[in-house]
Design a protein around this motif. Structure first.
Motif, PDB file in Angstrom:
ATOM      1  N   SER A 260     -10.159  58.736  -5.150  1.00 21.99           N
ATOM      2  CA  SER A 260      -9.170  58.348  -6.170  1.00 21.99           C
ATOM      3  C   SER A 260      -7.817  58.186  -5.508  1.00 21.99           C
ATOM      4  CB  SER A 260      -9.116  59.405  -7.273  1.00 21.99           C
ATOM      5  OG  SER A 260      -8.073  59.102  -8.181  1.00 21.99           O
ATOM      6  N   LEU A 261      -7.279  56.965  -5.583  1.00 19.63           N
ATOM      7  CA  LEU A 261      -5.977  56.673  -4.982  1.00 19.63           C
ATOM      8  C   LEU A 261      -4.889  57.555  -5.558  1.00 19.63           C
ATOM      9  CD1 LEU A 261      -4.399  54.663  -3.115  1.00 19.63           C
ATOM     10  CD2 LEU A 261      -4.019  53.291  -5.157  1.00 19.63           C
ATOM     11  N   ALA A 262      -5.028  57.930  -6.825  1.00 15.80           N
ATOM     12  CA  ALA A 262      -3.975  58.685  -7.498  1.00 15.80           C
ATOM     13  C   ALA A 262      -4.037  60.185  -7.233  1.00 15.80           C
ATOM     14  CB  ALA A 262      -4.056  58.438  -9.009  1.00 15.80           C
ATOM     15  N   CYS A 263      -5.087  60.647  -6.561  1.00  9.38           N
ATOM     16  CA  CYS A 263      -5.283  62.103  -6.445  1.00  9.38           C
ATOM     17  C   CYS A 263      -5.270  62.600  -5.014  1.00  9.38           C
ATOM     18  CB  CYS A 263      -6.610  62.501  -7.100  1.00  9.38           C
ATOM     19  SG  CYS A 263      -6.745  62.021  -8.821  1.00  9.38           S
ATOM     20  N   ARG A 264      -5.124  61.738  -4.048  1.00  6.14           N
ATOM     21  CA  ARG A 264      -5.248  62.187  -2.662  1.00  6.14           C
ATOM     22  C   ARG A 264      -3.948  61.956  -1.922  1.00  6.14           C
ATOM     23  NH1 ARG A 264      -9.221  57.159  -1.049  1.00  6.14           N
ATOM     24  NH2 ARG A 264      -7.569  55.616  -0.628  1.00  6.14           N
TER      25      ARG A 264
ATOM     26  N   ASP B  99      18.792  54.218 -23.173  1.00  9.09           N
ATOM     27  CA  ASP B  99      17.632  53.963 -22.334  1.00  9.09           C
ATOM     28  C   ASP B  99      17.545  52.452 -22.114  1.00  9.09           C
ATOM     29  OD1 ASP B  99      17.119  56.647 -22.529  1.00  9.09           O
ATOM     30  OD2 ASP B  99      15.621  56.416 -24.131  1.00  9.09           O
ATOM     31  N   PHE B 100      17.378  52.070 -20.846  1.00  3.97           N
ATOM     32  CA  PHE B 100      17.289  50.619 -20.597  1.00  3.97           C
ATOM     33  C   PHE B 100      15.991  50.202 -19.914  1.00  3.97           C
ATOM     34  CE2 PHE B 100      19.119  52.291 -16.702  1.00  3.97           C
ATOM     35  CZ  PHE B 100      18.541  51.531 -15.698  1.00  3.97           C
ATOM     36  N   TYR B 101      15.121  51.205 -19.550  1.00  8.97           N
ATOM     37  CA  TYR B 101      13.845  50.824 -18.945  1.00  8.97           C
ATOM     38  C   TYR B 101      12.843  51.915 -19.282  1.00  8.97           C
ATOM     39  CZ  TYR B 101      10.580  48.812 -15.603  1.00  8.97           C
ATOM     40  OH  TYR B 101       9.499  48.195 -15.016  1.00  8.97           O
ATOM     41  N   VAL B 102      11.753  51.594 -19.991  1.00  8.85           N
ATOM     42  CA  VAL B 102      10.720  52.548 -20.374  1.00  8.85           C
ATOM     43  C   VAL B 102       9.368  51.916 -20.087  1.00  8.85           C
ATOM     44  CG1 VAL B 102       9.732  53.909 -22.245  1.00  8.85           C
ATOM     45  CG2 VAL B 102      12.198  53.494 -22.190  1.00  8.85           C
ATOM     46  N   GLN B 103       8.539  52.624 -19.283  1.00  6.73           N
ATOM     47  CA  GLN B 103       7.242  52.059 -18.888  1.00  6.73           C
ATOM     48  C   GLN B 103       6.192  53.156 -18.905  1.00  6.73           C
ATOM     49  OE1 GLN B 103       7.189  50.063 -15.116  1.00  6.73           O
ATOM     50  NE2 GLN B 103       4.985  49.760 -15.109  1.00  6.73           N
ATOM     51  N   LYS B 104       5.028  52.867 -19.478  1.00  7.63           N
ATOM     52  CA  LYS B 104       3.900  53.798 -19.449  1.00  7.63           C
ATOM     53  C   LYS B 104       3.164  53.615 -18.130  1.00  7.63           C
ATOM     54  CE  LYS B 104       1.404  54.589 -23.086  1.00  7.63           C
ATOM     55  NZ  LYS B 104       0.419  54.431 -24.211  1.00  7.63           N
ATOM     56  N   VAL B 105       2.851  54.712 -17.436  1.00  7.56           N
ATOM     57  CA  VAL B 105       2.156  54.686 -16.156  1.00  7.56           C
ATOM     58  C   VAL B 105       0.843  55.422 -16.342  1.00  7.56           C
ATOM     59  CG1 VAL B 105       2.215  55.361 -13.740  1.00  7.56           C
ATOM     60  CG2 VAL B 105       4.309  54.608 -14.865  1.00  7.56           C
ATOM     61  N   GLY B 106      -0.266  54.752 -16.084  1.00  2.58           N
ATOM     62  CA  GLY B 106      -1.580  55.354 -16.231  1.00  2.58           C
ATOM     63  C   GLY B 106      -2.302  55.488 -14.909  1.00  2.58           C
ATOM     64  N   GLY B 107      -3.558  55.972 -14.991  1.00  2.00           N
ATOM     65  CA  GLY B 107      -4.393  56.111 -13.801  1.00  2.00           C
ATOM     66  C   GLY B 107      -4.045  57.309 -12.945  1.00  2.00           C
ATOM     67  N   LEU B 108      -3.349  58.296 -13.489  1.00  4.85           N
ATOM     68  CA  LEU B 108      -2.981  59.477 -12.712  1.00  4.85           C
ATOM     69  C   LEU B 108      -4.068  60.544 -12.827  1.00  4.85           C
ATOM     70  CD1 LEU B 108       0.796  59.706 -13.746  1.00  4.85           C
ATOM     71  CD2 LEU B 108      -0.234  58.453 -11.848  1.00  4.85           C
ATOM     72  N   CYS B 109      -3.947  61.567 -11.997  1.00  2.00           N
ATOM     73  CA  CYS B 109      -4.874  62.700 -12.026  1.00  2.00           C
ATOM     74  C   CYS B 109      -4.187  63.895 -12.677  1.00  2.00           C
ATOM     75  CB  CYS B 109      -5.325  63.065 -10.623  1.00  2.00           C
ATOM     76  SG  CYS B 109      -6.357  61.810  -9.858  1.00  2.00           S
ATOM     77  N   GLY B 110      -4.940  64.639 -13.464  1.00  2.00           N
ATOM     78  CA  GLY B 110      -4.379  65.834 -14.068  1.00  2.00           C
ATOM     79  C   GLY B 110      -4.160  66.939 -13.038  1.00  2.00           C
ATOM     80  N   ASN B 111      -3.181  67.787 -13.368  1.00  2.00           N
ATOM     81  CA  ASN B 111      -2.869  68.940 -12.517  1.00  2.00           C
ATOM     82  C   ASN B 111      -2.577  68.509 -11.080  1.00  2.00           C
ATOM     83  OD1 ASN B 111      -2.406  71.690 -12.108  1.00  2.00           O
ATOM     84  ND2 ASN B 111      -4.533  72.064 -11.462  1.00  2.00           N
ATOM     85  N   THR B 112      -1.818  67.416 -10.926  1.00  6.68           N
ATOM     86  CA  THR B 112      -1.500  66.882  -9.599  1.00  6.68           C
ATOM     87  C   THR B 112      -0.005  66.659  -9.521  1.00  6.68           C
ATOM     88  OG1 THR B 112      -3.635  65.764  -9.457  1.00  6.68           O
ATOM     89  CG2 THR B 112      -1.914  65.000  -7.972  1.00  6.68           C
TER      90      THR B 112
END
Length: 930
Positions: free
Chosen positions: A306-310, A108-121
């Motif tokens: 919500s930018l992450a859900c539409r 593995d050479f790149y691992v990043q946590k991504v937040g701000g998402l919507c569930g069940n999307t």
């Protein structure tokens, strides 16, 4: 065998289809705006290191195996086996991308946590990658192609989606490929882990570039349209009475959908919600000129903001084309008979050009001509405007996009006045001349005038001018009517004639002279003939006059008469002059006195004072013959004498001997034939001729001397004396008494008769330096001492004599190392050669005297302890110790001990000293007494 090849071919085809399906796992529905948009930023190289990789950061271009860098470009890496990239994936020359030289082992050479998402999307994950290797870059060996696995996981490690690219092939030219896949977040999950794994081993190859990693919501397909328009773009002109109806349709139903229409005015960079536009339709009404984009957002109810859900539809575009902008000059009246000029400016706004047309009033017959000056259009009438050309003029324009505009200006044509200039009958130089302006009233009352002539203007109706020279001058006049119209320019030439100058010379006459002859001196600049009119002002004959140029008249009695002359030029210009003329009495009485009394010397100025009188009028002429002859050089003639006037004369050029007698003949006139004469004898003595030669400069300390530079050049007997600063007796000059500076010295010679003459010279006395050799000094044998010479003066030279044992005898304070007692003389010499000297003595001390006691009690006696002359020995040292062997005083050379140590008084007692000088050491004790 054929079956085997078919199987291989089928396998290759399946692998090819599988790879393309992996690279094309992108959303086929509608996407939302990016929740994550990893562009790595932009700026100067290198970019900042990433915190999401375990590889080593390489600050410059061309990272090695197991390293990465963040840059906006890469060039000529590894002997140009890499592609050279001059910009990132988006084409930004300053945009960063991640350049990876993979490690030797898969990891593995790149691992990043991504937040701000919507569930069940459902989200689309996408990234752009490139194989950095060029074709045949491994020098005949195999090239290792990048093979990546993209994985999306929950924070607990559950894999939501995973895609492997397979080998990303090399290419002849740089080739970016987008890799994508879908994943759906579990209910209540807002964070995921993005993991990038290198599956290929290290070696030649396995080098890649990554850019623009995005997470975007992916949902149902949204379809939008503009009713009545084919396609997604509508174009119209601003101001058109047009509206559009936008529609939106969702291909698959959401459980509880919510919608929002948005507008963008900056090509989609920023979007703004349209208030109240939350249904499947939106009615658009015409807007100002510009480009407008519209889209609809869709999300489950409650998530629309919500930018992450539409998700968002593809944009609809409405282009509102600007109408041309027309500017015309303000509507102003024009005057009949002038050329009609209408200027207009057309700004096509969003097209480079278009068409236009002018429309005239119904009765207008002007031929309009166009002159293109950038975006200005000047329309000129082909003839002078007439009353029928009044009315509205309209400029119509159609832009290249078909948008129209128009503007109008009303032209009113008014009547014009007619101006004229009234000149004077006669204009003469030096007199006031008046010109008048007139104009016809057909245009109404006159509101103003505009005069102009060389170098001048005026707005008055009448001009009052004075000309100081004859000339022909052109005048121009324009009349302004109250309706605003100007007349044509009226012109006229004013001729200014030369003005004569009246003048005449009056004779000097007495009552018995036969007549008075008046001589005309009148002139005129242009040389034209003059007419004359004389008036003699005789009360006994009031009409007496003459028209001759030079007139004669006999007056019957003495008196003062006002004689006048009027001259007239051929053009009629006149000039007049009046002078007071005196007819003098017939009996002048000559008289004079001499201002010089007593001894008269030939160099003296003899002053004669006029004391002549006449029974009426004035003495008109005096003739003084200083030597009773008619030689002009020895005669004074005065044509304007008056009582008390003085006349000087010097006899030096007429002298013939030591003493000579002269006869003065004095003649006074009151007219041509009225005269009286007086004579007087005077005695004149010869004046001496004193001469003094130059005196050479000398110093102030030079001895006094007898002055011998004066003499008398005429051979006369008498006495000479010297006068001036520093002179004593009659001829002794002492420069010390005179002092430094410039001094005038006079030689005065007096003859035995008493006549005197003086000659003068300036003597310069130079200042003498002030010098001191200093006080007598003593020095310890083998030592040295600096002589304390001093001097005052500028640019001085110095000399010590004898030069024996001196470091430099030519400086003011040399170092002396005498081996025996010696006297030294210091001489200072100024730039003028003046010198002064002083002497001092240096005594050589053979034994060092060391005092054995001192009493630092402040009584002024022996308050300090010092070893004399020690300072004259280089490197000499003096130490003092207390009875405990502690050093309480130390000095090199000159120094005084005050019985203190570290600021405190030491107790009375015996102290031990050590003196080192000339390689010797002397010890002893000193008593400190309190």
């Amino acid at each position: 065998m054929i079956g085997y090849f078919r199987k291989v071919l089928l396998l290759v085809s399946l692998l090819f289809l599988l790879k393309n399906s992996l690279l094309a796992q992108l959303c086929t529905g509608s996407l939302g705006d990016p929740v994550v948009n990893l562009t790595f930023g932009n700026g100067a190289n290198p970019g900042p290191p990433s915190s999401f990789t375990n590889m080593s950061f390489f600050a410059t271009d061309c990272p090695n195996d197991g390293q990465y860098t963040i840059r906006s470009n890469t060039q000529n890496c590894f002997q140009s086996t890499w592609h050279s990239l001059l910009q990132d994936h988006t084409g930004d020359p300053n945009g960063y991308m991640m350049l990876v030289n993979a490690s030797f082992q898969p990891s593995d050479f790149y691992v990043q946590k991504v937040g701000g998402l919507c569930g069940n999307t459902t989200y689309e994950f996408a990234a752009w990658v490139m194989n950095l290797m060029r074709n045949a870059s491994c020098f005949g060996g195999p090239t290792i192609n990048p093979d990546l696995t993209f994985s999306i996981e929950t924070p607990t490690g559950a894999v939501l989606a995973s895609r492997t690219t397979g080998q990303i092939a090399v290419s002849a030219q740089p080739k970016w490929e987008q890799i994508g896949m879908f994943f759906t977040t579990p209910p209540g999950t807002s964070e995921v882990i993005m993991r990038l794994r290198n599956n290929a081993p290290g070696g030649c190859g396995n080098d890649l570039a990554i850019d623009d990693i995005t997470f975007r919501p992916c949902g149902a397909k949204l379809k939008t349209a503009i009713e009545g328009i084919s396609g997604n773009r509508a174009v119209l002109c601003e101001g058109a009475p047009t509206s559009f109806r936008f529609t939106a349709a969702i291909t698959s139903q959401l459980a509880n959908p919510e919608m929002q229409w948005q507008e963008s005015r900056d090509s989609g960079r920023n979007w703004v919600n349209i208030q109240g536009a939350q249904t499947t339709t939106y009615t658009w009404n015409n807007r100002p000129a510009g480009n407008y984009l519209y889209r609809v957002l869709v999300a489950d109810r409650g998530n629309i903001n919500s930018l992450a859900c539409r998700i968002a539809s593809q944009p609809l575009e409405v282009r509102v084309r600007a109408k041309p902008r027309i500017e015309l000059v303000a509507a102003t009246p024009f005057c009949v008979g002038t050329r009609l000029n209408i200027s207009g400016r057309i700004n096509w706004v969003d097209t480079s050009n278009g068409t236009y047309n002018w429309r005239q009033p119904a009765g207008g017959s002007l031929v309009m001509a166009q002159k293109d000056s950038g975006s200005f259009y000047l329309l000129h009438a082909g003839k002078v405007a007439e009353a029928a050309d009044s009315g509205w003029y309209r400029l119509e324009a159609v832009s290249g996009a078909g948008c129209t505009a128009a503007d109008s200006v009303r032209i009113q044509l008014l009547a014009r006045p007619a101006a004229s200039i009234q000149l004077p009958t006669l204009a003469c130089q030096g007199t006031t001349t008046e010109l008048a302006a007139t104009a016809s009233q057909n245009a109404g009352a006159i509101a103003g005038w505009q005069w102009s002539w060389p170098g001048q203007t005026s707005s008055a109706q009448r001009l009052s001018l004075r000309f100081d020279s004859a000339m022909a001058m052109d005048f121009r006049l324009v009349a302004l009517a109250q309706n605003g119209c100007y007349s044509d320019t009226a012109t006229a030439t004013l001729v200014v004639h030369a003005q004569p100058v009246a003048g005449f010379l009056m004779p000097e006459v007495c009552l018995t002279d036969p007549f008075a002859q008046f001589s005309n001196t009148s002139t005129i600049a242009d040389g034209t003939p003059l007419r004359f009119n004389w008036r003699f002002g005789d009360p006994a004959n009031p009409a007496a006059g003459s028209t001759l140029a030079n007139a004669q008249y006999r007056f019957s009695r003495t008196g003062v008469y006002a004689v006048g002359l009027t001259v007239t030029s051929a053009a009629g210009c006149t000039a007049d002059t009046v002078q007071q003329f005196t007819v003098n009495g017939a009996a002048p009485k000559a008289g004079f006195s001499l201002g010089t009394t007593g001894l008269i010397c030939s160099a003296d100025t003899v002053v004669l004072r006029n004391e002549s009188t006449v029974d009426f009028g004035n003495i008109t002429r005096l003739v003084i013959r200083w030597n009773n002859n008619d030689n002009p050089a020895e005669m004074t003639v005065d044509e304007a004498p008056f009582a008390g006037k003085t006349y000087p004369f010097v006899y030096s050029t007429l002298m013939r001997g030591l003493e000579q007698k002269f006869t003065i003949r004095f003649t006074a006139y009151s007219g041509i034939g009225c005269v009286q004469e007086l004579t007087r004898e005077i005695t004149v003595n010869q004046s001496p001729q004193a001469l003094m030669t130059a005196i050479s400069p000398l110093c102030a300390n030079a001895p006094a001397f007898v002055l011998q530079q004066g003499s008398e050049q005429g051979g006369l007997s008498g006495t000479g004396v010297y006068l001036g600063a520093g002179v004593s007796g009659t001829d002794l000059f002492d420069p010390l008494v005179a002092g430094a500076g410039l001094h005038p010295i006079a030689y005065q010679f007096t003859t035995t008769a008493g006549c005197r003459d003086t000659a003068e010279q300036t003597i310069r006395v130079y200042p003498v330096p002030q010098v001191s050799a200093g006080s007598d000094l003593s020095v310890l044998v083998g030592g040295s001492i600096t002589l304390q010479g001093s001097a005052n003066g500028s640019g001085l030279r110095y000399l010590w004599t004898p030069p024996t044992d001196l470091s430099n005898p030519a400086v003011l304070q040399p170092l002396a190392r005498p081996r025996q007692d010696r006297s030294y003389l210091l001489t200072a010499i100024s730039p003028d050669g003046c010198s002064a000297s002083d002497e001092m003595k240096v005594t050589v001390v053979n034994e060092l005297y060391i005092p054995n006691a001192f009493s630092p009690n402040g009584d002024g006696l022996n308050d300090s302890w010092q070893v004399p002359f020690l300072e004259s020995v280089a490197g000499a040292e003096l130490r003092v110790f207390n009875r405990y062997g502690e050093l309480v005083f130390f000095t090199t050379g000159k120094g005084r001990w005050d019985g203190r140590h570290k600021g405190a008084d030491l107790p009375a007692g015996i102290y031990v000293y050590q003196v080192r000088y000339n390689g010797l050491l002397r010890k002893g004790t000193v008593m400190l007494v309190r």
